[in-house]
Scaffold this motif. Structure first.
Motif, PDB file in Angstrom:
ATOM      1  N   ASN A 263     -60.981  45.817  13.655  1.00 32.11           N
ATOM      2  CA  ASN A 263     -60.113  45.931  14.548  1.00 32.11           C
ATOM      3  C   ASN A 263     -58.812  46.956  14.012  1.00 32.11           C
ATOM      4  N   HIS A 264     -58.416  45.936  12.898  1.00 28.20           N
ATOM      5  CA  HIS A 264     -56.493  45.731  11.978  1.00 28.20           C
ATOM      6  C   HIS A 264     -56.910  47.044  11.175  1.00 28.20           C
ATOM      7  N   THR A 265     -57.669  47.173  10.601  1.00 30.72           N
ATOM      8  CA  THR A 265     -58.426  47.467   9.940  1.00 30.72           C
ATOM      9  C   THR A 265     -57.976  49.494   9.818  1.00 30.72           C
ATOM     10  N   TYR A 266     -59.056  49.656  10.998  1.00 32.22           N
ATOM     11  CA  TYR A 266     -58.688  50.855  11.863  1.00 32.22           C
ATOM     12  C   TYR A 266     -57.721  51.223  12.823  1.00 32.22           C
ATOM     13  N   ASN A 267     -56.250  50.223  13.326  1.00 35.46           N
ATOM     14  CA  ASN A 267     -55.547  50.281  14.147  1.00 35.46           C
ATOM     15  C   ASN A 267     -56.620  50.160  15.434  1.00 35.46           C
ATOM     16  N   THR A 268     -57.489  49.838  16.304  1.00 36.33           N
ATOM     17  CA  THR A 268     -58.114  49.889  17.159  1.00 36.33           C
ATOM     18  C   THR A 268     -58.614  48.818  17.531  1.00 36.33           C
ATOM     19  N   LYS A 269     -58.515  48.716  19.404  1.00 35.17           N
ATOM     20  CA  LYS A 269     -59.154  47.849  19.734  1.00 35.17           C
ATOM     21  C   LYS A 269     -61.007  47.642  20.177  1.00 35.17           C
ATOM     22  N   PHE A 270     -61.774  48.621  19.625  1.00 32.24           N
ATOM     23  CA  PHE A 270     -62.636  49.151  19.362  1.00 32.24           C
ATOM     24  C   PHE A 270     -64.596  47.693  19.846  1.00 32.24           C
ATOM     25  N   PHE A 271     -63.690  46.684  19.173  1.00 30.49           N
ATOM     26  CA  PHE A 271     -64.516  45.631  19.348  1.00 30.49           C
ATOM     27  C   PHE A 271     -63.739  44.077  20.143  1.00 30.49           C
ATOM     28  N   PRO A 272     -64.614  43.687  20.838  1.00 31.03           N
ATOM     29  CA  PRO A 272     -63.667  42.623  22.069  1.00 31.03           C
ATOM     30  C   PRO A 272     -64.676  41.340  20.847  1.00 31.03           C
ATOM     31  N   ILE A 273     -63.537  39.866  20.886  1.00 32.62           N
ATOM     32  CA  ILE A 273     -63.596  38.908  20.603  1.00 32.62           C
ATOM     33  C   ILE A 273     -64.858  38.222  20.992  1.00 32.62           C
ATOM     34  N   PRO A 274     -65.505  38.007  20.167  1.00 28.86           N
ATOM     35  CA  PRO A 274     -66.835  37.092  21.509  1.00 28.86           C
ATOM     36  C   PRO A 274     -66.433  36.090  21.785  1.00 28.86           C
ATOM     37  N   LYS A 275     -66.732  35.301  22.765  1.00 27.10           N
ATOM     38  CA  LYS A 275     -66.388  34.378  22.954  1.00 27.10           C
ATOM     39  C   LYS A 275     -67.869  33.185  22.566  1.00 27.10           C
ATOM     40  N   THR A 276     -68.126  31.549  22.629  1.00 28.77           N
ATOM     41  CA  THR A 276     -69.145  31.227  22.171  1.00 28.77           C
ATOM     42  C   THR A 276     -69.233  30.486  23.368  1.00 28.77           C
ATOM     43  N   LEU A 277     -70.512  30.290  23.536  1.00 29.92           N
ATOM     44  CA  LEU A 277     -71.309  29.040  24.498  1.00 29.92           C
ATOM     45  C   LEU A 277     -72.408  28.303  23.865  1.00 29.92           C
ATOM     46  N   LEU A 278     -71.653  27.662  23.842  1.00 32.48           N
ATOM     47  CA  LEU A 278     -72.479  26.287  23.547  1.00 32.48           C
ATOM     48  C   LEU A 278     -73.601  25.849  24.482  1.00 32.48           C
ATOM     49  N   THR A 279     -74.689  25.538  24.492  1.00 36.05           N
ATOM     50  CA  THR A 279     -75.671  24.724  24.885  1.00 36.05           C
ATOM     51  C   THR A 279     -74.790  23.276  25.524  1.00 36.05           C
ATOM     52  N   PRO A 280     -75.528  22.668  26.579  1.00 38.43           N
ATOM     53  CA  PRO A 280     -74.425  21.376  27.222  1.00 38.43           C
ATOM     54  C   PRO A 280     -75.982  20.562  26.521  1.00 38.43           C
ATOM     55  N   SER A 281     -77.105  21.094  25.893  1.00 40.04           N
ATOM     56  CA  SER A 281     -77.813  19.839  25.236  1.00 40.04           C
ATOM     57  C   SER A 281     -77.163  19.719  24.685  1.00 40.04           C
ATOM     58  N   LYS A 282     -77.531  18.288  24.024  1.00 44.35           N
ATOM     59  CA  LYS A 282     -77.547  17.614  22.890  1.00 44.35           C
ATOM     60  C   LYS A 282     -78.469  18.206  21.560  1.00 44.35           C
ATOM     61  N   LYS A 283     -77.868  17.826  19.989  1.00 44.83           N
ATOM     62  CA  LYS A 283     -79.452  18.184  19.652  1.00 44.83           C
ATOM     63  C   LYS A 283     -80.158  17.634  19.909  1.00 44.83           C
ATOM     64  N   ILE A 284     -81.530  18.240  20.044  1.00 39.71           N
ATOM     65  CA  ILE A 284     -82.901  17.541  19.892  1.00 39.71           C
ATOM     66  C   ILE A 284     -83.302  16.753  18.812  1.00 39.71           C
ATOM     67  N   LEU A 285     -83.759  15.802  18.128  1.00 40.18           N
ATOM     68  CA  LEU A 285     -83.623  15.163  16.728  1.00 40.18           C
ATOM     69  C   LEU A 285     -85.053  15.278  17.275  1.00 40.18           C
ATOM     70  N   SER A 286     -85.852  14.565  15.020  1.00 41.92           N
ATOM     71  CA  SER A 286     -87.403  14.197  15.259  1.00 41.92           C
ATOM     72  C   SER A 286     -87.620  12.991  15.914  1.00 41.92           C
ATOM     73  N   LEU A 287     -88.793  13.420  16.662  1.00 42.67           N
ATOM     74  CA  LEU A 287     -88.908  11.943  17.549  1.00 42.67           C
ATOM     75  C   LEU A 287     -89.334  11.054  16.640  1.00 42.67           C
ATOM     76  N   ARG A 288     -90.440  11.538  15.820  1.00 45.28           N
ATOM     77  CA  ARG A 288     -90.613   9.977  14.027  1.00 45.28           C
ATOM     78  C   ARG A 288     -89.671   9.844  13.518  1.00 45.28           C
ATOM     79  N   ASN A 289     -88.219  10.275  12.812  1.00 46.28           N
ATOM     80  CA  ASN A 289     -87.014  10.224  12.657  1.00 46.28           C
ATOM     81  C   ASN A 289     -86.010  11.024  13.551  1.00 46.28           C
ATOM     82  N   PRO A 290     -85.717   9.969  13.702  1.00 43.07           N
ATOM     83  CA  PRO A 290     -84.567  10.512  14.395  1.00 43.07           C
ATOM     84  C   PRO A 290     -83.204  10.993  14.027  1.00 43.07           C
ATOM     85  N   GLY A 291     -82.811  10.505  12.527  1.00 44.65           N
ATOM     86  CA  GLY A 291     -81.951  10.611  11.681  1.00 44.65           C
ATOM     87  C   GLY A 291     -82.211  12.183  11.258  1.00 44.65           C
ATOM     88  N   LYS A 292     -83.151  12.883  11.062  1.00 42.09           N
ATOM     89  CA  LYS A 292     -82.653  14.557  10.715  1.00 42.09           C
ATOM     90  C   LYS A 292     -83.140  14.945  12.567  1.00 42.09           C
TER      91      LYS A 292
END
Length: 388
Positions: A222-251
């Motif tokens: 947008n700055h390089t081409y003096n435009t506002k063409f691209f919106p600045i996208p927002k990140t939507l994070l899932t509230p679920s915590k990362k599901i880990l290995s059932l056998r090795n919950p360290g990964k």
């Protein structure tokens, strides 16, 4: 009354039209750059919500909670004029080459998985990334304004290239062993998002760094081409915590884990799910169930599974589990939840894979809709940079 009903009565599991504990009575809008899905009550009019998942075959519990279920619930919102675009990142899949027949199979399985997870092609666009060549055209334009330094700072290519977090692309040994596609794929990811002028992108927390890069690239363009063409996208994070290995919950849970008891798939039969949960690592601590990822990683991982499936916070989940007396009762409950959650999805997935022409038709229609949007946007990009 069964234990399942106790949880249901106290939380969001009693209805499928709740986004992780928030009923769909949408009244407020998303304003911050990063937000969790459970905080969303509405989107501004004419928003574009976009996300892709790599075709690694049949999806597992972590994929389901981290992406698919959130996509489904988002696509059921009634934000006026908004578009929901979800699909398969098959171009990203070849940064680590696969045999052609396996990639083709994985593409079908991935489409079947997201449809079986509840996505309705009448409410959202479902497509293969490779069906829309505008992704790669925009990727080249964005490559030309992206610094090598910003790519070098990304951490995922280092992981996939089996390098350390402190590795640098400027080291001779790293440079020789790292493919250009692996280093540059965050730019293609930015192009995926920006070609639809996306406003919101649901991702797991392992992708937040790439979303920051995307915002930076959009600002640079947008700055390089003096435009506002691209919106600045927002990140939507899932509230679920990362599901880990059932056998090795360290990964994290992964299809590539050599111990397949570590990973529950959407298509697993009930007896297979029960076997895997029975073998899941817990601990020798007796008495009440409580959440402590450091002291009780295995138990905490299963609590995260329950929390993700019911849409109830970890804290409330622990309270709701006060009736549990031992690990067997705990694991039986987790099994019951997963089996009930995946019953319809498993049957639909198996049915969809018996009719590949139907999957092809859905992807063709979705690809045409996606390309119509992308084509109009790339036409404007060409004008902005003088390529028209």
């Amino acid at each position: 009354m069964s234990s399942l009903n106790v949880i249901r009565r106290g939380g969001a599991y009693k209805t499928r039209v709740i986004i992780h504990g928030v009923r769909k009575s949408y009244s407020t809008t998303v304003n911050s750059t990063v937000q969790t899905l459970d905080k969303i009550e509405s989107f501004p009019e004419n928003s574009t919500i976009f996300s892709l998942i790599q075709p690694t075959g049949n999806i597992h519990l972590g994929n389901y909670l981290g992406a698919i279920r959130g996509w489904k619930e988002l696509s059921e919102t009634e934000s006026q004029g908004s578009k929901f675009i979800f699909g398969i990142a098959d171009l990203h899949a070849i940064t680590l080459p696969k045999e052609a027949h396996k990639l083709k199979q994985f593409r079908y399985e991935a489409i079947a998985s997201i449809l079986a997870g509840g996505l309705n092609p009448d409410k959202c666009i479902v497509f293969h990334q490779s069906a829309v060549p505008e992704h790669t055209e925009l990727s080249w334009y964005l490559t030309c304004i992206t610094s090598m330094g910003s790519l070098n700072r990304m951490t995922q290519w280092k992981s996939k290239a089996q390098q350390t977090d402190s590795s640098s692309i400027y080291e001779d040994s790293v440079l020789e062993s790292t493919k250009a596609g692996l280093l540059c794929y965050p730019i293609l990811q930015a192009a995926d998002i920006l070609i639809y002028r996306s406003t919101h992108v649901p991702v797991g927390d392992d992708q937040t760094q790439h979303l920051e890069l995307t915002r930076g690239i959009a600002n640079t363009f947008n700055h390089t081409y003096n435009t506002k063409f691209f919106p600045i996208p927002k990140t939507l994070l899932t509230p679920s915590k990362k599901i880990l290995s059932l056998r090795n919950p360290g990964k994290k849970m992964s299809k590539s884990d050599p111990d397949q008891n570590s990973c529950v798939y959407v298509t697993d039969e009930p007896d297979v799910i029960a076997k895997k949960i029975r073998k899941a690592t817990t601990d020798s601590i007796q008495g009440r169930i409580y959440y402590d990822p450091e002291e009780r990683p295995g138990v905490s991982n299963l609590i995260n599974v329950i929390s993700g499936l019911t849409g109830v916070t970890v804290e409330q989940t622990v309270k709701d589990l006060e009736w549990v007396k031992d690990h067997k009762q705990f694991k039986d409950f987790v099994t019951e939840l997963i089996v009930n959650e995946f019953k319809d999805s498993r049957e639909l997935y198996n049915h969809l894979l018996t009719d590949l022409s139907h999957l092809d038709q859905i992807c063709k229609e979705g690809g045409n809709k996606a390309r119509e949007i992308a084509s109009a946007n790339i036409t404007e990009v060409r004008k902005l940079i003088g390529m028209d």
